[in-house]
Design a protein around this motif. Sequence first.
Motif, PDB file in Angstrom:
ATOM      1  N   LEU A   4     -25.886 -10.896  18.484  1.00  0.00           N
ATOM      2  CA  LEU A   4     -24.913 -10.990  17.397  1.00  0.00           C
ATOM      3  C   LEU A   4     -23.725 -10.076  17.663  1.00  0.00           C
ATOM      4  CD1 LEU A   4     -24.068 -11.975  14.596  1.00  0.00           C
ATOM      5  CD2 LEU A   4     -25.431 -10.103  13.620  1.00  0.00           C
ATOM      6  N   PHE A   5     -24.009  -8.847  18.088  1.00  0.00           N
ATOM      7  CA  PHE A   5     -22.934  -7.907  18.419  1.00  0.00           C
ATOM      8  C   PHE A   5     -22.030  -8.485  19.511  1.00  0.00           C
ATOM      9  CE2 PHE A   5     -25.188  -3.716  17.078  1.00  0.00           C
ATOM     10  CZ  PHE A   5     -24.948  -4.034  15.743  1.00  0.00           C
ATOM     11  N   GLU A   6     -22.661  -9.011  20.570  1.00  0.00           N
ATOM     12  CA  GLU A   6     -21.898  -9.489  21.711  1.00  0.00           C
ATOM     13  C   GLU A   6     -20.987 -10.655  21.331  1.00  0.00           C
ATOM     14  OE1 GLU A   6     -22.590 -10.648  26.404  1.00  0.00           O
ATOM     15  OE2 GLU A   6     -24.305 -10.595  25.048  1.00  0.00           O
ATOM     16  N   SER A   7     -21.531 -11.628  20.637  1.00  0.00           N
ATOM     17  CA  SER A   7     -20.734 -12.809  20.289  1.00  0.00           C
ATOM     18  C   SER A   7     -19.621 -12.457  19.306  1.00  0.00           C
ATOM     19  CB  SER A   7     -21.634 -13.895  19.687  1.00  0.00           C
ATOM     20  OG  SER A   7     -22.288 -13.434  18.510  1.00  0.00           O
ATOM     21  N   THR A   8     -19.914 -11.580  18.347  1.00  0.00           N
ATOM     22  CA  THR A   8     -18.904 -11.206  17.356  1.00  0.00           C
ATOM     23  C   THR A   8     -17.769 -10.416  17.994  1.00  0.00           C
ATOM     24  OG1 THR A   8     -20.605 -11.096  15.628  1.00  0.00           O
ATOM     25  CG2 THR A   8     -18.512 -10.008  15.174  1.00  0.00           C
ATOM     26  N   MET A   9     -18.116  -9.444  18.842  1.00  0.00           N
ATOM     27  CA  MET A   9     -17.087  -8.616  19.472  1.00  0.00           C
ATOM     28  C   MET A   9     -16.237  -9.433  20.443  1.00  0.00           C
ATOM     29  SD  MET A   9     -15.467  -5.846  19.853  1.00  0.00           S
ATOM     30  CE  MET A   9     -16.395  -4.619  18.931  1.00  0.00           C
ATOM     31  N   GLU A  10     -16.870 -10.278  21.237  1.00  0.00           N
ATOM     32  CA  GLU A  10     -16.118 -11.099  22.180  1.00  0.00           C
ATOM     33  C   GLU A  10     -15.121 -11.994  21.452  1.00  0.00           C
ATOM     34  OE1 GLU A  10     -15.735 -11.346  25.343  1.00  0.00           O
ATOM     35  OE2 GLU A  10     -17.239  -9.950  26.072  1.00  0.00           O
ATOM     36  N   ARG A  11     -15.558 -12.584  20.363  1.00  0.00           N
ATOM     37  CA  ARG A  11     -14.676 -13.480  19.607  1.00  0.00           C
ATOM     38  C   ARG A  11     -13.528 -12.695  18.966  1.00  0.00           C
ATOM     39  NH1 ARG A  11     -18.361 -15.648  17.102  1.00  0.00           N
ATOM     40  NH2 ARG A  11     -18.336 -14.452  15.159  1.00  0.00           N
ATOM     41  N   LEU A  12     -13.841 -11.540  18.398  1.00  0.00           N
ATOM     42  CA  LEU A  12     -12.820 -10.733  17.728  1.00  0.00           C
ATOM     43  C   LEU A  12     -11.752 -10.262  18.718  1.00  0.00           C
ATOM     44  CD1 LEU A  12     -13.580  -8.008  15.066  1.00  0.00           C
ATOM     45  CD2 LEU A  12     -11.804  -7.666  16.756  1.00  0.00           C
ATOM     46  N   LEU A  13     -12.183  -9.748  19.852  1.00  0.00           N
ATOM     47  CA  LEU A  13     -11.220  -9.219  20.824  1.00  0.00           C
ATOM     48  C   LEU A  13     -10.449 -10.338  21.516  1.00  0.00           C
ATOM     49  CD1 LEU A  13     -13.161  -6.226  22.448  1.00  0.00           C
ATOM     50  CD2 LEU A  13     -11.693  -6.269  20.430  1.00  0.00           C
ATOM     51  N   LEU A  62     -25.689  -1.858  21.949  1.00  0.00           N
ATOM     52  CA  LEU A  62     -24.243  -1.653  21.937  1.00  0.00           C
ATOM     53  C   LEU A  62     -23.595  -1.783  23.315  1.00  0.00           C
ATOM     54  CD1 LEU A  62     -24.143   1.333  19.437  1.00  0.00           C
ATOM     55  CD2 LEU A  62     -23.329  -0.995  19.020  1.00  0.00           C
ATOM     56  N   TYR A  63     -24.396  -1.925  24.362  1.00  0.00           N
ATOM     57  CA  TYR A  63     -23.813  -2.064  25.694  1.00  0.00           C
ATOM     58  C   TYR A  63     -22.809  -3.208  25.771  1.00  0.00           C
ATOM     59  CZ  TYR A  63     -23.280  -3.450  30.550  1.00  0.00           C
ATOM     60  OH  TYR A  63     -22.739  -3.840  31.743  1.00  0.00           O
ATOM     61  N   PRO A  64     -23.118  -4.425  25.294  1.00  0.00           N
ATOM     62  CA  PRO A  64     -22.125  -5.503  25.395  1.00  0.00           C
ATOM     63  C   PRO A  64     -20.864  -5.249  24.570  1.00  0.00           C
ATOM     64  CG  PRO A  64     -24.034  -6.213  24.117  1.00  0.00           C
ATOM     65  CD  PRO A  64     -24.402  -4.904  24.738  1.00  0.00           C
ATOM     66  N   VAL A  65     -20.974  -4.422  23.534  1.00  0.00           N
ATOM     67  CA  VAL A  65     -19.799  -4.085  22.729  1.00  0.00           C
ATOM     68  C   VAL A  65     -18.842  -3.226  23.551  1.00  0.00           C
ATOM     69  CG1 VAL A  65     -18.983  -2.832  20.687  1.00  0.00           C
ATOM     70  CG2 VAL A  65     -21.047  -4.254  20.550  1.00  0.00           C
ATOM     71  N   VAL A  66     -19.377  -2.190  24.186  1.00  0.00           N
ATOM     72  CA  VAL A  66     -18.535  -1.301  24.986  1.00  0.00           C
ATOM     73  C   VAL A  66     -18.007  -2.025  26.222  1.00  0.00           C
ATOM     74  CG1 VAL A  66     -18.435   0.921  26.180  1.00  0.00           C
ATOM     75  CG2 VAL A  66     -19.846   0.681  24.137  1.00  0.00           C
ATOM     76  N   ARG A  67     -18.844  -2.862  26.827  1.00  0.00           N
ATOM     77  CA  ARG A  67     -18.401  -3.646  27.984  1.00  0.00           C
ATOM     78  C   ARG A  67     -17.248  -4.574  27.590  1.00  0.00           C
ATOM     79  NH1 ARG A  67     -22.777  -7.679  29.900  1.00  0.00           N
ATOM     80  NH2 ARG A  67     -21.977  -8.706  28.026  1.00  0.00           N
TER      81      ARG A  67
END
Length: 353
Positions: A4-13, A62-67
């Motif tokens: 969920l974190f990864e998909s949300t952050m990728e879409r937002l950025l 949180l790794y995919p968020v920082v990546r």
Amino acid sequence: MRELFESTMERLLADHVTPELVNSCEAGQWPQALWSLLEESGFAVAAAPEALGGAGASWEDLYPVVRACGRHTLPLPLPETLLANALLGHCGLEARNEPLGIAARSTLKLEGSRVSGTLHDVPWGRNVHHAVAIVGDANPVLVVLPRSRATCTERANVAGEPRDELHFDAVAPVASAGLPQGLSGEALWLGGAMLRSAQAAGALEAILQMSTTYAGERVQFGKPLASFQAIQHQLAVMAQHTGCVAVAAEAAFAEAGNSTELNAWAIAAAKVCAAEGTGVAAGMAHAVHGAIGFTHEHALQQATRRLWGWRSEFGNLSHWAQRLGRAVCAGGSTSLWPAVTANRLDLTLGEIA
């Protein structure tokens, strides 16, 4: 939670971080609208325990968020805020849903209930609301200092990202707490190095994708660049380094989990891989792109300049390689293989430089 974190952050950025926005931020703009979106999403406090206002996410989550922050060259201190709130949570202090600064190098001294001294290389120091630092050697204390009470000397890294000096003169922290057992006085240094390795992994993925796409589209002598063996070789080497950095960085985050203790061995290995990978892959990416990759409008130079800046922050290649070498030598020949297989070795030798 990780997916969920990864998909949300990728879409937002992907929707909001453009080369034009990054260039405007390098010129001094603070992207308040984008930061507000990050606050609303809850990412800024995600690493703090739920009881203290966070989401209780582990570093592995949180790794995919920082990546993603590295892949999209996010011009905001979200990774630093994640680390600051994680440390606040470990010390039993409330999370802060605001831009936070961190400083691993400082001359701070605790004089009674007040703090004096200078924080060096604070990411976006001019824009953060508070700065988090560790004071003292024998009995380290985590302090939260108000940015409004600091004198700011504005500086920047090679990518134009703010790396300011904040000077405090007898300022009372808005919050403070002694470090719990297991949390090293080097936590900001180790955590910062871990963040930069993940950001480097993301930026390397971005420049590899740009280079592969460009080589497939650009035609020279009647053929796509990608059909030339020399270009294929460079792309293959870039892919090898990108994969190595991604694995090493993710291992460092996985070893940290959500505990108070960061794995210095895994972090050192990730930072060494990131520094080496940056040196090779960034140069090859520009060789593939030619002159166009250096232009102000092109996204490649935004990623490579950040890679060149990040590889020296929170310890450069020599610093971490020397610490690894000293630790291996101190442990003796019998400790090396167990250290590699168990992913642990005492890296407390040597001073932070």
